[in-house]
Scaffold this active site. Structure first.
Site, PDB file in Angstrom:
ATOM      1  N   ASP A 203       0.956  -1.543  -0.386  1.00 42.75           N
ATOM      2  CA  ASP A 203      -0.276   0.146  -0.531  1.00 42.75           C
ATOM      3  C   ASP A 203       1.291   1.513   0.430  1.00 42.75           C
ATOM      4  O   ASP A 203       2.284   1.248   0.436  1.00 42.75           O
ATOM      5  CB  ASP A 203      -0.827   0.248   0.954  1.00 42.75           C
ATOM      6  CG  ASP A 203      -1.528   0.528   1.416  1.00 42.75           C
ATOM      7  OD1 ASP A 203      -2.545   1.581   0.129  1.00 42.75           O
ATOM      8  OD2 ASP A 203      -3.396   1.014   2.014  1.00 42.75           O
ATOM      9  N   HIS A 337      -9.430  -1.822  -8.255  1.00 44.33           N
ATOM     10  CA  HIS A 337      -9.590  -0.196  -6.858  1.00 44.33           C
ATOM     11  C   HIS A 337      -8.755   0.693  -7.639  1.00 44.33           C
ATOM     12  O   HIS A 337      -9.074   1.865  -6.950  1.00 44.33           O
ATOM     13  CB  HIS A 337      -9.106  -1.349  -5.546  1.00 44.33           C
ATOM     14  CG  HIS A 337      -9.323  -0.010  -4.724  1.00 44.33           C
ATOM     15  ND1 HIS A 337      -9.947   0.497  -4.128  1.00 44.33           N
ATOM     16  CD2 HIS A 337      -8.122   0.422  -3.637  1.00 44.33           C
ATOM     17  CE1 HIS A 337      -9.690   1.076  -3.065  1.00 44.33           C
ATOM     18  NE2 HIS A 337      -8.128   1.225  -2.971  1.00 44.33           N
TER      19      HIS A 337
END
Ligand code: HEM
Length: 495
Positions: A203, A337
């Site tokens: 991330d 996403h």
């Protein structure tokens, strides 16, 4: 790599988490209510000097870099404190904050996330005697006036700083000026999972790069500073009052992740493609849901095979735009996403800029690693997830738009013109039916349904003011009537 900024921004006036992110292995989130406004405003004058600025964060990062280069052992002790206020907080402080939302009473900041979650974000709700509210932890159903972030390299350092902060506001004394509503600790994940969120994906790979502040790397165009900072070039609101300049809107979301269930879903639905084993088919499914492999490598660049080397290379890991893929889900599904939250050429090739939609994400994980018993049962037994934080100069342009108009919108980006409807963002999209197309590279029209893997359990919208605002507008000098000795002491510390 840290590059000396060439920016004209006053980095001593900007709180440190906004532009660069306070370096952290652990972080405390201290949500509070103000009990005694007068006292709080005087004490805030003592907190202001310990707030970590953007300039100090750059210095800290340089120290960390040097320490690593020297082959230094362990982590150097670094801790940083930032503070933000909600609309309710400003009201409690007696500060007219209408300059923050241009007087628009429908602005998410002015409405508050508790209301916005029901009206616009699509959070699950529940009936109460007071009406419909989001199905959140009870603490987040109460008014929250502010959030203090304490980030650092260890629990010991951050705990010590928390005590210092609490002492400033008299917490533990008979007359504290604040009440703790909730304290949450986030921790980066251990070992090889460091910097990976709980589902296992790296991330923090793509964040907006700010003109004059960040190094220029191949990838999305740099953004003007005012996309993140109020009162700077790119801020949609002109003529901010001086105290509202150099701040940023901070969105907090308390997001629980159902990790064993997510992994079971991948295991149960492996994609059949060329000669992939079922395990590889499951990896591919996860990568197509996210738009990146676990390593962080973007599937638009390397669609059917992970490339960990590419993932680590800042010259290449953001260098993609879905350019040759307009109207095609072959390499990356529309609803993946990263495509939903940053559609790149899907919009820009139509002349629609994405600049105003960019947000700077600064969250951290919370909760333990999946236990053997959870793995065995494929069922979440311990709470874990993401303490999602992002910064922007407008919540309605940034986070709220992204969640409502992109992630939750099954037709975005190409629903009307396509044979296949893109579907919801499989991670954060809210709504029904919970499905998306494009996951199967052999048949883009095939739709897969999925349960909720991420459940919002709280949140609020805050404004992270400048240092000048903290010192001059929001805090107050001690009252003249204070005992002479005490007054001198408090004033000296508040300088
Ligand atoms: C638990 C919840 C979430 C998880 C597990 C998650 C996971 C990820 C992952 C793995 C990436 C790719 C790596 C990267 O570019 O940093 C990513 C990117 C991103 N996420 Fe999330 N995310 C979550 C919540 C959210 C929310 C609530 C939003 C905003 C509404 C959001 C917006 C973004 C954006 C803007 C990007 C970068 C897209 C790009 O520029 O390519 N995420 N997220």
């Amino acid at each position: 790599m840290t590059t000396p900024p060439t920016t004209k921004l006053n980095l001593d006036n900007i709180q440190g988490d906004i532009l660069s992110g306070i370096p952290k292995k652990t972080e405390l989130y201290y949500f509070f209510q103000i009990l005694d406004t007068k006292k709080f405003r005087v004490q805030l004058g003592k907190l202001a000097p310990i707030i970590k600025t953007a300039a100090q964060v750059l210095h800290d990062r340089k120290c960390i870099e040097d320490h690593k280069k020297r082959g230094g052992h362990g982590l150097i002790q670094i801790v940083g404190v930032n503070v933000s206020f909600s609309h309710l907080g400003f009201q409690k402080l007696g500060i007219n904050d209408s300059t923050l939302f241009g007087g628009n009473t429908n602005d998410p900041f002015s409405v508050g996330q508790l209301n916005d979650a029901v009206r616009n974000l699509g959070d699950p709700t529940k009936e109460t005697p007071n009406g419909v509210v989001p199905d959140w932890e009870k603490e987040f159903l109460q008014p929250i006036h502010g959030l203090i972030l304490i980030a650092g390299e260890s629990h010991a350092t951050t705990d010590k700083k928390l005590k210092e902060v609490e002492a400033i506001f008299g917490v533990g004394s008979k007359t504290p000026s604040v009440k703790k509503v909730k304290l949450i600790r986030g921790d980066v994940r251990p070992g090889k999972e460091h910097a990976h969120e709980h589902f296992g994906f790296l991330d923090g790979v793509s964040n907006p790069s700010v003109i004059g502040f960040d190094p220029i790397l191949p990838g999305p165009a740099q953004v003007r500073p005012g996309i993140l900072l109020t009162g700077q070039d790119g801020d949609p609101i002109q003529n901010r009052e001086p105290w509202a300049v150099d701040g940023s809107f901070q969105v907090f979301r308390y997001l629980f992740q159902e990790v064993p269930e997510f992994h079971k879903y991948l295991r149960d639905n492996p994609l059949k493609f060329e000669d992939l084993t079922p395990e590889e088919g499951s990896e591919l499914l996860g990568a197509r849901m996210v738009g990146r492999w676990r390593s962080g490598a973007p599937i638009d660049v390397t669609p059917f095979k992970d490339d960990p080397k590419l993932a680590k290379d800042p010259q290449r890991n953001n260098d993609f735009k879905f350019k040759d893929q307009l109207n095609s889900q072959q390499r990356c599904p529309f609803a993946a996403h990263v495509r939903k939250t940053m559609p790149r050429d899907d919009l820009e090739s139509l002349g629609i800029s994405v600049e105003s939609r960019r947000i700077a994400r600064r969250g951290i994980q919370f909760g333990p690693e999946v236990t053997p018993s959870e793995k065995q049962e494929d069922k979440t037994q311990k709470e874990r997830g993401l303490l999602f934080v992002c910064y922007q100069s407008s919540i309605s342009n940034g986070f709220q738009f992204m969640q409502q108009s992109w992630a939750n919108n099954a037709n975005f980006p190409f629903g009307e013109q396509q044979p296949e409807v893109p579907g919801l963002d499989p991670l954060i999209g809210r709504g029904t039916p919970r499905k998306m197309s494009g996951l199967d590279p052999n048949d883009a029209t095939r739709e897969l349904t999925f349960p909720d893997f991420i459940i919002p359990r709280g949140g609020e919208y805050f404004f992270t003011p400048s240092i000048k605002a903290l010192k001059e507008t929001l805090s107050e000098k001690p009252p003249r009537s204070a005992e002479a000795g005490n007054e001198a002491e408090v004033e000296a510390e508040a300088e």
